[in-house]
Design a protein around this motif. Sequence first.
Motif: not given
Length: 331
Positions: A65-75, A223-234
């Motif tokens: 589905l092409g979910l990137g760092d921001e979307e995975l951090a939001l999940a 998921l850890r990498a996504a949150v580290a890349a986009a911590p604002f989203m979490v």
Amino acid sequence: MDTIIAEATRGDRVESRHAGSAVVVDAAGRVVFALGDAERPTYPRSAVKSFLALPLVESGAAARLGLGDEELALACASHTGEPAHVAAASRMLTRAGRDAACLECGVHWPVDDGAARALAGTGQGPSALHNNCSGKHAGFICLACDRGQDSTGYIHPEHPIMREVTAALADVTGAPHGPDNRGIDGCSIPTYAIPLRALAHGFARFGSGVGLGAERARAAARLRAAVAAAPFMVGGTNRFDTVLMQALGPAVFSKMGAEGIMAAALPEQGLGIAVKCHDGAPRAAEVAMAALLIRFLGPENRDNMVLAGLTRHSMRNWNGMIVGEVRAAFA
């Protein structure tokens, strides 16, 4: 007897005390530190959102589905409903061919005061996209759509998607998740009371991959990498998890839950930490977590000024005067 994990001062006196429990566990399940009763069953609430997101990644749905760092951090997020959060949740649903009408998390105003005032200023009300759990729910819908399943009723324990993500919770924590320990969370999905030690063990395994299958370990790392890349989203503006991970990056994966729950993974140390404030006060859980991070992080992070500042919250009166502080009650 309850253990005091945090205290609030006024002047030179302790005015209030918060009782709770805290435990640090390694990936093998060995308890390396404990305060209070680490076996007391506790609802982890939103602290386990990253575990619930594992099937979305390991199934390949997130990539397809092409979910990137921001979307995975939001999940993995309990977000504040700021515009970036709302936009990311909407993107997730669009990628799945769905919209906000599919969300079953309920509606509330943005947690962030500025975002709530800005939204009210437009004359509009909130939607389910503003719910702090909308990213997690959008992830469930993405997984269902990728599998060709009807997402309707995904919040119920018997739905195939909820059965799948609940199995991931049981696998990562090593604790049973069934009708006997099930409650209903604020966003209407099931939540399960498990020992605080099991929650910490789950975070140790999530952070290290030890004890997880190969695909699940890779999904946890993603998921850890996504949150580290986009911590604002979490989290969002001034939220503990966001501030902490903006300062420390991949050294810590931190996630709060409602009613005074905090959990964290320390990937380099192979440790998981869980804290529960028994009266549900987040202020106590946060300072206790920060104190434990200072104790167990490596020396290169232990002296971080942001982390040190999180161990004490100044309390101000309506004139802005500092009148006391909230601090951990253990060194």
